[in-house]
Write an enzyme that holds these catalytic residues in place. Structure first.
Site, PDB file in Angstrom:
ATOM      1  N   VAL A 175       0.862  -1.170   0.000  1.00  0.00           N
ATOM      2  CA  VAL A 175       0.000   0.000   0.000  1.00  0.00           C
ATOM      3  C   VAL A 175       0.901   1.223   0.000  1.00  0.00           C
ATOM      4  O   VAL A 175       1.863   1.291   0.769  1.00  0.00           O
ATOM      5  CB  VAL A 175      -0.931   0.030   1.227  1.00  0.00           C
ATOM      6  CG1 VAL A 175      -1.847   1.243   1.173  1.00  0.00           C
ATOM      7  CG2 VAL A 175      -1.748  -1.257   1.315  1.00  0.00           C
ATOM      8  N   CYS A 176       0.600   2.172  -0.877  1.00  0.00           N
ATOM      9  CA  CYS A 176       1.322   3.446  -0.902  1.00  0.00           C
ATOM     10  C   CYS A 176       2.822   3.188  -1.098  1.00  0.00           C
ATOM     11  O   CYS A 176       3.217   2.387  -1.922  1.00  0.00           O
ATOM     12  CB  CYS A 176       1.002   4.216   0.382  1.00  0.00           C
ATOM     13  SG  CYS A 176       1.433   5.963   0.374  1.00  0.00           S
ATOM     14  N   SER A 177       3.666   3.851  -0.306  1.00  0.00           N
ATOM     15  CA  SER A 177       5.111   3.736  -0.488  1.00  0.00           C
ATOM     16  C   SER A 177       5.680   2.436   0.042  1.00  0.00           C
ATOM     17  O   SER A 177       6.898   2.231   0.025  1.00  0.00           O
ATOM     18  CB  SER A 177       5.828   4.924   0.174  1.00  0.00           C
ATOM     19  OG  SER A 177       5.529   4.984   1.554  1.00  0.00           O
TER      20      SER A 177
ATOM     21  N   SER B 119       2.599   3.010  -7.036  1.00  0.00           N
ATOM     22  CA  SER B 119       2.748   3.486  -5.665  1.00  0.00           C
ATOM     23  C   SER B 119       2.096   4.860  -5.599  1.00  0.00           C
ATOM     24  O   SER B 119       1.499   5.325  -6.564  1.00  0.00           O
ATOM     25  CB  SER B 119       4.228   3.559  -5.273  1.00  0.00           C
ATOM     26  OG  SER B 119       4.367   3.904  -3.902  1.00  0.00           O
TER      27      SER B 119
END
Length: 317
Positions: free
Chosen positions: A102-104, A122
C-alpha cells in the site's frame, strides 16, 4: 483460513494498515473462518505511526506465522527503511502466497528485490523515486492499483481499501465484498486501472483566469463542442496560442483534458443511473456508442456495458 500478515515499522502510515485490515476483518465477520489477521514488527515491540498512534503487534518477525497475504504498508518510515524489514521481506516474501503493498510500501518490496521484472505502482509522490532507484521495476504512476501475478501494489492510502476489497472479491465473492464496502460506507466500483487523480486533480489549475474558466466550462459541459477552436474562442485566444498556453499551464493538452473529463462523466452515469449507453454517449460528447466504447476499452480495459456490470453499486441494501 488464510493468514493476512501486516508488516509494522516505526513511522508507518496508520491508514495503510487499518484500511485493509478493516476490509479483511469485515470479510471475516461476514464469512467466519476466511481470514486470520496478524501483525508483526521487527522485534515485536510497539511501533509509533507517522500520525502519533501506537500500534502493538501480535508477533516479532522471528515468530510470525507463515502468510498467505503479506501486506506491506507505506509511510514516512519507508524513506530510510529499517534494514531489518528489508532483510526479512527478502527472505519471507518469496514464501508468501500473495505480496501486497500500500502506498510507499512498494519501496520496501523493491528494496528487497521482490518487484524486479514486474509492473507496479505506488503513491504518485514516490513513483519517480521508485522508477529511478529500481530500474528493473516497471513503474506505472497512473492506476490506483496493479495486479501482476501474486504481486499487488496500490497507490496512496485509501487505494489500499480498494485493493483489499478486490482481493476479498477474488477470494470469497462479490457479495461479501459489497457487504464490507457498504459497512465501511465506500463504493465497490473503483477499477484498478482508474487514474489516481480525476482530470481536475491530475491537471494543474491554469494561472490565467480565461484558461481556468475554460477548464471549469469543460467539466460542466462534457457534451458540448469541445474542439480546440471552440475552446480557444471562449478564452479569446487563437487556437495555436490557446493549445500551447493550456498545456504549459495545466501540464495536459486540451484534447487529453477533454478525454479524461468525458470518460469520468460517462463512468459516473454508468455507475449512478440507468441511462442507456447510447444516451450516455451523447450526453458525454462521444457522439456514438462505438466512440465511447473505444475510449473505455483503451483507457479502462472494459467496454461500457462490462464496466457497468462490474462497478455499478447494487440497488438493494
Amino acid at each position: 483460513m488464510e493468514t493476512v500478515l501486516v508488516v509494522l515499522f516505526d513511522n508507518v502510515q496508520s491508514l495503510d494498515v487499518t484500511g485493509p485490515v478493516e476490509v479483511f476483518n469485515g470479510a471475516e465477520l461476514h464469512r467466519p473462518g476466511t481470514y486470520r489477521i496478524r501483525t508483526a514488527s521487527p522485534d515485536g515491540a510497539p511501533v509509533r505511526t507517522s500520525s502519533g498512534l501506537t500500534l502493538v503487534p501480535d508477533h516479532s518477525f522471528a515468530d510470525a506465522p507463515p502468510a498467505h497475504t503479506l501486506l506491506v504498508p507505506g509511510g514516512a518510515g519507508t524513506r530510510r527503511p529499517d534494514e531489518r524489514v528489508v532483510a526479512w521481506l527478502r527472505e519471507q516474501g518469496p514464501r508468501a502466497g500473495r505480496l501486497v503493498s500500500v502506498c510507499s510500501g512498494a519501496l520496501l518490496l523493491a528494496a528487497a528485490g521482490l518487484l524486479d521484472g514486474h509492473r507496479a505502482t505506488s503513491h504518485w509522490s514516490v513513483c519517480e523515486k521508485l522508477a529511478r532507484e529500481y530500474p528493473d521495476v516497471e513503474v506505472d504512476p497512473d492506476p490506483i492499483y496493479i495486479r501482476d501475478g501474486r504481486l499487488a501494489t496500490s497507490a496512496g492510502v485509501t487505494s489500499g481499501i480498494d485493493l483489499a476489497l478486490a482481493l476479498v472479491e477474488e477470494d470469497i465473492g462479490r457479495e461479501v465484498a459489497l457487504s464490507v464496502a457498504r459497512h465501511l460506507v465506500v463504493f465497490l466500483r473503483r477499477p484498478g486501472n482508474q487514474a489516481q487523480f480525476s482530470a481536475q486533480l491530475a491537471a494543474q489549475t491554469a494561472q490565467r483566469e480565461p484558461l481556468r474558466e475554460v477548464q471549469q466550462w469543460i467539466t460542466e459541459h462534457p457534451g458540448a463542442d469541445l474542439s480546440v477552436e471552440t475552446l480557444a474562442a471562449r478564452a479569446r485566444l487563437s487556437p495555436r496560442h490557446f493549445a500551447r498556453a493550456f498545456q504549459t499551464e495545466t501540464g495536459m493538452t486540451p484534447g487529453r483534458y477533454v478525454d479524461r473529463v468525458r470518460l469520468e462523466h460517462a463512468r459516473r452515469l454508468l455507475e449512478d443511473t440507468a441511462d442507456g449507453v447510447e444516451e450516455i454517449s451523447r450526453a458525454c460528447g462521444y457522439g456514438t456508442p462505438e466512440a465511447m466504447r473505444r475510449s473505455f476499452v483503451r483507457t479502462l480495459g472494459a467496454a461500457p456495458a462490462e464496466y457497468r456490470r462490474r462497478f455499478r453499486p447494487a440497488t438493494t441494501h
